[in-house]
Write a protein that holds these residues in place. Sequence first.
Motif, PDB file in Angstrom:
ATOM      1  N   SER A  49       0.830  -1.216   0.000  1.00  0.00           N
ATOM      2  CA  SER A  49       0.000   0.000   0.000  1.00  0.00           C
ATOM      3  C   SER A  49       0.859   1.259   0.000  1.00  0.00           C
ATOM      4  CB  SER A  49      -0.934   0.013   1.212  1.00  0.00           C
ATOM      5  OG  SER A  49      -1.886  -1.018   1.097  1.00  0.00           O
ATOM      6  N   GLN A  97      -7.753   0.206  -0.140  1.00  0.00           N
ATOM      7  CA  GLN A  97      -7.908  -0.992   0.680  1.00  0.00           C
ATOM      8  C   GLN A  97      -8.886  -0.762   1.833  1.00  0.00           C
ATOM      9  OE1 GLN A  97      -4.169  -2.224   2.285  1.00  0.00           O
ATOM     10  NE2 GLN A  97      -4.910  -4.244   2.839  1.00  0.00           N
ATOM     11  N   ASP A 194      -6.131  -2.050  -4.753  1.00  0.00           N
ATOM     12  CA  ASP A 194      -5.390  -2.464  -3.562  1.00  0.00           C
ATOM     13  C   ASP A 194      -6.228  -3.466  -2.768  1.00  0.00           C
ATOM     14  OD1 ASP A 194      -3.679  -2.770  -1.451  1.00  0.00           O
ATOM     15  OD2 ASP A 194      -3.602  -0.664  -0.880  1.00  0.00           O
TER      16      ASP A 194
END
Length: 376
Positions: A49, A97, A194
């Motif tokens: 990330s 995410q 992500d």
Amino acid sequence: MAETLLEVRNLHVQFDTYDGVAEVINGVDFTLNRGETAALVGETGCGKSVTVKSIMGLLPAAEITAGEIIYKGQDLLELSDAERHARRGREISMIMQDPMTSLNPVLTVGEQMIDVLKWQGERRLSVTDWLRDKVSRRSDADHRERAIEMLADVEISAPERVFSSYPVELSGGMRQRVLIAIALLSEPNFLIADEPGTALDVTTEAKVLDLLDELVEDRNTSVLYITHDLGVAREVSEFINVMYAGEIIEQAPTAELFADPEHPYTRGLLESIPTLSSGIGGGIEGHLPDYTDPPAACRFAERCPHAESKCSEVVPYPRKTADDHTVACHLFDGEAAHDRHQKLAQERVDIGSPPWREGSETETGSDVVADGGASK
Ligand SMILES: Nc1ncnc2c1ncn2[C@@H]1O[C@H](COP(=O)(O)OP(=O)(O)OP(=O)(O)O)[C@@H](O)[C@H]1O
Ligand code: SF4
Ligand SMILES: [Mg+2]
């Protein structure tokens, strides 16, 4: 020849923490071609990330201590915030995410989706099949219809209700789907996903992967797919970058990586994939190193079954073992993959050749290829 869309070169990211400076990203290089889906794979905390946030311009400039992120020939790190912001949405979009922090809590889902559609304005004129029938200069009613259609596409069963809901009224999985719908709505040229499947059930994840496929095919979209799961990476990508503790330790076309995994960490990840023959996979013992005091040379040395003392003393720079296969491990010889390592390459450390290649077939690769889930 494939055209490069994105090239990340020698990226370094550091964070100031209570325990000291955390050297999280340590010289990451990878490229993504136009129309390609590549994966960035590694265990939790390895820096996936942070890498993609660097690309999106979501980290304070001071934290990116070195490197270049060349997108369509331009270094994104040299752009102003306003210029980078202008690239988000239609040009580069990201499925974050964490759904809760990515949605605006004071706007309904519908308001956020209509914003995306309006913001793109006239640029909607040339679009894929699933948009083509409702083109140009839409009214809010058209936008609403398109947004609800997109919510249904990501398997939201009551799309009208969700359209009118605030993020706080939705479950985690639902918010994740909304984020995916928003990212796909902008039909970006480059999509970063992500871990989009984290909060989804298998059916919805499969549907999302189909939508991504459609986007790639219709618009020649390039996708960087982030996952901790090599099995998922295999399903979605043509090329895989394996990351460990803030470094790319192996890169290869997907089929090649599964047929001939080289780095001991990649092999460990492959063994972690459950197979039909062995059931639940083995996994890799140990933990990621402390980023405030990382190992001086190979960051995987403490967990590597093949480590020699030299592995902790000499950096295993990425070397080319084939045209498009690189590995950062002293068990392999080959030309340095990046110019900055040419000097190191002249003083190669020899710790022998990979033991699994001595007289036997690649067990890990062949087992997973045979049993580890269907390919596309
Ligand atoms: N702003 C920050 N300040 C300090 N440390 C950070 C910051 N952001 C990330 N980190 C640390 O950087 C490391 C990599 O984090 P990152 O979120 O990139 O991992 P990841 O590979 O995406 O993991 P996951 O699969 O769990 O999402 C972690 O140790 C994390 O704690
Ligand atoms: S360099 Fe040494 S410790 Fe690192 S992965 Fe290769 S064999 Fe293992
Ligand atoms: Mg992450």
